[in-house]
Design a protein around this motif. Structure first.
Motif: not given
Length: 434
Positions: A29-57
């Motif tokens: 539920g925490s937020e950080a970054g510029p207050a204006d404009g859209p928000v990128l949501i990381v809903r689940d820590r599983r996303a970070l594990r995917r990035l560690l395994w396959k960095p990038g796109e």
């Protein structure tokens, strides 16, 4: 301990050396970054594990398809901001080994590992293509790739593309509808090809039959359309029967390399050459040249990319390759023109219509978003998310001049030198064409 959003934002800015251009909302539920404009949501820590395994796109793509990352706000604005932040930076790209050795990157990876939770990473989403077999751009493998993209259900394509069922860049005028713009594109191609009553037209990669129907109904052409998708062919044949054009149009499930009943007066290839691949492109050009009669015309409508400083470094977009167009490749416009000339064609006109494709994609995205729940029922949540991201990201790429789209008009000019074109071909008037 800092909240997850602040920690992720700090890590991203440390590695990339710039301020994060979008606001970040984390699973806690925490937020950080510029207050204006859209928000990128990381809903689940599983996303970070995917990035560690396959960095990038590819890691990001897997997390998006799985619903582990999302956007709150304007998706186009998020993609536009991230394009400048990640994909269009001025710094020279570093090699993989150099990146791994960078102490800053290694420290960030360790910090990310603490945030990500226990490994191993989740399995890739089921929508990711697997088990590719055969030589790249062989007939067998091309058929597999085409089936992956096109055989997902004609109802879904109707929802996205609208009544025109044309899956390529439309040709826009101010205030027109998508259907009008697609009709205008088909008619522009017919006029560039100088179609007339009784002409034999080969439509390579005929899709759901829209070009074939337009050429036969409006210009009296005899049309052969070829596709590798059985679902497309069945749909096209049904439309043709409903139009009463079965005596003028034949739809085949056939590789263009197996067409052997030339010569044709004209050939249209609309959004198909992107599937051919660099190793096969000369063969493609040679084949089409051989199928035309002397004086016959080819209209090659094709997406292009910007040339690389080192062309050997070109890599296929990993998200597109894994989820959208397996084995698809884009070539710079100049390479396409040269290959057509090397095959013997006289290239008489190249029309760049990059902005038209951005407008087309935005209409397709709007169709998808308007019927989102139905789209999810027709395919799957993951595949619907793939299409939304791929079309929106492609629109931004066209708008930012990362990719373009061009119509090449080429002639199999006979030995006499007569091209058969008017002195002012860009007029493309009906009187000149007919």
């Amino acid at each position: 301990m800092a909240d997850a959003a602040s920690r992720l934002t700090a890590l991203a800015e440390e590695v990339l050396g710039a301020r994060l251009p979008v606001r970040l909302r984390a699973w806690d539920g925490s937020e950080a970054g510029p207050a204006d404009g859209p928000v990128l949501i990381v809903r689940d820590r599983r996303a970070l594990r995917r990035l560690l395994w396959k960095p990038g796109e590819l890691g990001l793509a897997r997390a998006w398809v799985a619903g582990e990352i999302d956007v709150d706000g304007d998706l186009y604005e998020v993609l536009d901001r991230l394009a400048g932040f990640i994909w269009e930076r001025d710094e020279e790209p570093r090699g993989k080994l150099e990146t791994v050795r960078d102490p800053k990157v290694r420290a960030a990876a360790k910090a990310l590992l603490k945030l990500a939770g226990p490994l191993p990473p989740p399995k890739p989403p089921v929508e990711e293509i697997r088990g590719r077999s055969g030589v790249r751009h062989s007939k067998r493998r091309d058929k597999q790739a085409i089936s992956h993209h096109y055989d997902v259900g004609n109802d879904f394509y109707e929802l996205v593309l609208g009544p025109s069922m044309v899956y390529s860049c439309a040709y826009w005028t101010d205030g027109g509808t998508l259907e009008e713009a697609q009709r205008d594109k088909l008619d522009l191609i017919a006029r560039k090809l100088n179609l007339k009553e009784g002409d034999r037209l080969l439509d390579v990669g005929c899709g759901w039959g829209s070009m074939a129907i337009h050429a036969a109904r409006e210009y009296g052409a005899q049309v052969v359309g070829v596709t590798l998708s059985r679902e497309q062919a069945a749909y096209a044949r049904k439309r043709i029967a409903e139009e009463g054009l079965t005596d003028r149009i034949e739809i085949r499930v056939q590789d263009y390399r197996d067409v052997a009943d030339g010569p044709y007066d004209a050939i249209s290839s609309i959004g198909m050459a992107e599937h051919v691949g660099a190793v096969r492109y000369r063969e493609y050009a040679d084949t089409l040249y051989g199928l035309l009669k002397p004086g016959g015309r080819l209209l090659n409508h094709q997406i292009s990319r910007r040339p690389e400083p080192d062309e050997s470094a070109y890599e296929v977009d990993p998200f597109i390759d894994a989820y959208v167009f397996p084995d698809g490749e884009l070539a710079p416009m100049g390479r396409t023109l040269t290959t057509l000339e090397d095959a013997g064609f006289e290239v008489r006109d190249v029309e760049a219509i990059r902005e038209h494709y951005a407008l087309t994609l935005r209409r397709w995205v709007a169709n998808l978003e308007r019927e989102w729940q139905r789209a999810v029922r027709l395919v799957s949540p993951g595949r619907a998310r793939i299409w939304r991201l791929y079309m929106a990201a492609s629109a931004v790429s066209f708008e930012r001049n990362r990719i373009g789209v061009n119509q090449f008009l080429a002639v199999k000019t006979p030995a006499s030198g007569g091209s058969g074109l008017p002195l002012r071909p860009r007029v493309w008037s009906e009187s000149e064409a007919r």
